[in-house]
Motif scaffolding. Structure first.
Motif, PDB file in Angstrom:
ATOM      1  N   VAL A  74       4.338  -3.472   5.650  1.00 31.17           N
ATOM      2  CA  VAL A  74       3.162  -2.616   5.772  1.00 31.17           C
ATOM      3  C   VAL A  74       2.912  -2.449   7.266  1.00 31.17           C
ATOM      4  O   VAL A  74       2.429  -3.369   7.924  1.00 31.17           O
ATOM      5  N   PRO A  75       3.252  -1.304   7.829  1.00 25.07           N
ATOM      6  CA  PRO A  75       3.222  -1.136   9.290  1.00 25.07           C
ATOM      7  C   PRO A  75       1.854  -1.356   9.919  1.00 25.07           C
ATOM      8  O   PRO A  75       1.733  -2.046  10.926  1.00 25.07           O
ATOM      9  N   ASN A  76       0.808  -0.754   9.343  1.00 21.32           N
ATOM     10  CA  ASN A  76      -0.526  -0.851   9.931  1.00 21.32           C
ATOM     11  C   ASN A  76      -1.555  -1.208   8.863  1.00 21.32           C
ATOM     12  O   ASN A  76      -1.459  -0.760   7.715  1.00 21.32           O
ATOM     13  N   GLY A  77      -2.535  -1.984   9.257  1.00 17.36           N
ATOM     14  CA  GLY A  77      -3.593  -2.322   8.323  1.00 17.36           C
ATOM     15  C   GLY A  77      -3.125  -3.253   7.219  1.00 17.36           C
ATOM     16  O   GLY A  77      -2.145  -3.984   7.347  1.00 17.36           O
ATOM     17  N   ALA A  78      -3.821  -3.178   6.085  1.00 23.15           N
ATOM     18  CA  ALA A  78      -3.549  -4.105   4.996  1.00 23.15           C
ATOM     19  C   ALA A  78      -2.791  -3.466   3.837  1.00 23.15           C
ATOM     20  O   ALA A  78      -2.216  -4.171   3.019  1.00 23.15           O
ATOM     21  N   TYR A  79      -2.766  -2.107   3.779  1.00 26.48           N
ATOM     22  CA  TYR A  79      -2.172  -1.452   2.618  1.00 26.48           C
ATOM     23  C   TYR A  79      -1.340  -0.236   3.019  1.00 26.48           C
ATOM     24  O   TYR A  79      -1.532   0.358   4.079  1.00 26.48           O
ATOM     25  N   ALA A  80      -0.401   0.122   2.139  1.00 23.34           N
ATOM     26  CA  ALA A  80       0.419   1.324   2.290  1.00 23.34           C
ATOM     27  C   ALA A  80       0.855   1.756   0.900  1.00 23.34           C
ATOM     28  O   ALA A  80       0.587   1.067  -0.099  1.00 23.34           O
TER      29      ALA A  80
END
Length: 370
Positions: A74-80
């Motif tokens: 998951v590149p950024n944050g908590a979700y994708a």
């Protein structure tokens, strides 16, 4: 005077409001309701993910999640989100008819070896091969551009692949859009956007730069890097001074794929007239150490500019003088060598090119010290 100032401010505000558009839930931090999911699979229908219309096999991925023995990125944050076989996500955007826009998005490859991603904003579209050779962290930020033919457009990300495991497919995260303003020629430079200041959106919390894929469109106006074409087999990296060493201004281009990574621009010239091409060559301060080299080609003339890099930033200036033989002259830059970062042998890197200026010798407008 006060009235003029007020009108100026009003015009600026109107201009920003008129051209700006926004991606809703572009980082996918707002997810489906618990009842709309079965494990990681989104089962609640086309509007389960706020701001998006989904179809096909869609997974909502949490940071740290594993698939068998593989940790999903998951590149950024908590979700994708992950797009399975023939899956897609879509969002309708309000745009300005006739304007050019650049979409920046972060994507990670998962289990398939030759994953592809179809990005479209009708009638423009592109199919990007998902590779992980550019960076060692398993994901990259890409930019793509389109021309708005209507006041609204459907932005679609689609996985055209068909794998045995329907869950296999690219992970999408952090999508942003911004208008592109085609740079104008000035009496100080025959080239457009020679400083690369006009380009795609760069995420402030992403230190990887933005990849501009090669040969994705036929028209220079569609390039995410206005004025320039990526004429090569591999991408170039668009970098910013917040995360990299840049010779001048806020933005520059890193040639990361050796001779397979090249940028070019066709300039209007006067046959028989003598011109000088000025440009800066350096390193991005990203541990790209060793012998770097940029080759510049203008018609039948060329120059190779070596640069010994310590990987900590810096640059040198170079020139190339030529006599124009046509009304249109192609200027091309490429990297001589393939280079890898000393702190990450899985990440390609290369020389930085910036501050590119083309002028007639009869009317010099600036001086350079080599």
């Amino acid at each position: 005077m006060e009235r003029f100032s007020f009108l100026l401010v009003l015009f600026c505000c109107f201009h920003v409001a008129f051209s700006f558009t926004h991606v809703i839930n572009g980082e996918f931090e707002l997810g489906p309701k618990p009842q709309d999911m079965k494990g990681t699979v989104v089962t609640g229908g086309p509007h389960s993910i706020p701001g998006w219309e989904i179809s096909g096999f869609i997974e909502y991925i949490k940071s740290g999640q594993k698939q068998d023995d593989m940790l999903l990125v998951v590149p950024n944050g908590a979700y994708a989100v992950r797009l399975g076989n023939e899956a897609s996500i879509k969002q309708n955007l309000k745009v300005v008819k006739g304007m050019y826009y650049s979409i920046t998005f972060v994507v990670a490859r998962t289990c398939a070896q030759e994953e592809k991603l179809n990005v479209s904003a009708a009638p423009d579209w592109v199919v990007l091969p998902m590779q992980t050779v550019y960076g060692g962290n398993g994901w990259d930020a890409y930019a793509w551009s389109f021309r708005a033919d209507y006041p609204s457009v459907d932005m679609v990300f689609h996985n055209p692949g068909k794998e045995e495991d329907p869950a296999c497919g690219p992970i999408i995260d952090s999508i942003a859009i911004q208008p592109l303003y085609p740079p104008r020629l000035t009496n100080k430079n025959v080239l457009k956007n020679g400083g690369f200041e006009e380009g795609p959106y760069v995420f402030p919390n992403t230190s990887s730069g933005v990849l501009i894929p090669p040969n994705i469109v036929d028209h220079i106006e569609h390039s995410p890097l206005p004025g320039w074409m990526v004429e090569s087999l591999k991408a170039v990296r668009y970098i910013d001074s917040d995360h990299f060493s840049v010779p001048k201004g806020k933005r520059a281009v890193e040639l990361i794929g050796g001779k397979e990574s090249a940028i070019a621009q066709v300039a209007r010239t006067i046959p028989g007239k003598t011109y000088t091409l000025f440009f800066a060559v350096g390193d991005a301060g990203n541990s790209c150490e060793g012998s770097l080299s940029v080759e510049a080609y203008v018609g039948k003339e060329s120059v190779k500019v070596p640069y010994e890099s310590k990987g900590k930033g810096g640059f040198k200036r170079a020139t190339l003088k030529f006599v124009a033989v046509s009304t249109r002259t192609r200027i091309l830059f490429l990297s001589t060598f393939y280079n890898m970062r000393s702190d990450d042998l899985a990440s390609l890197c290369g020389p930085v090119i910036d501050d590119v200026t083309l002028i007639s010798l009869r009317k010099p407008h600036r001086r350079f010290h080599i």
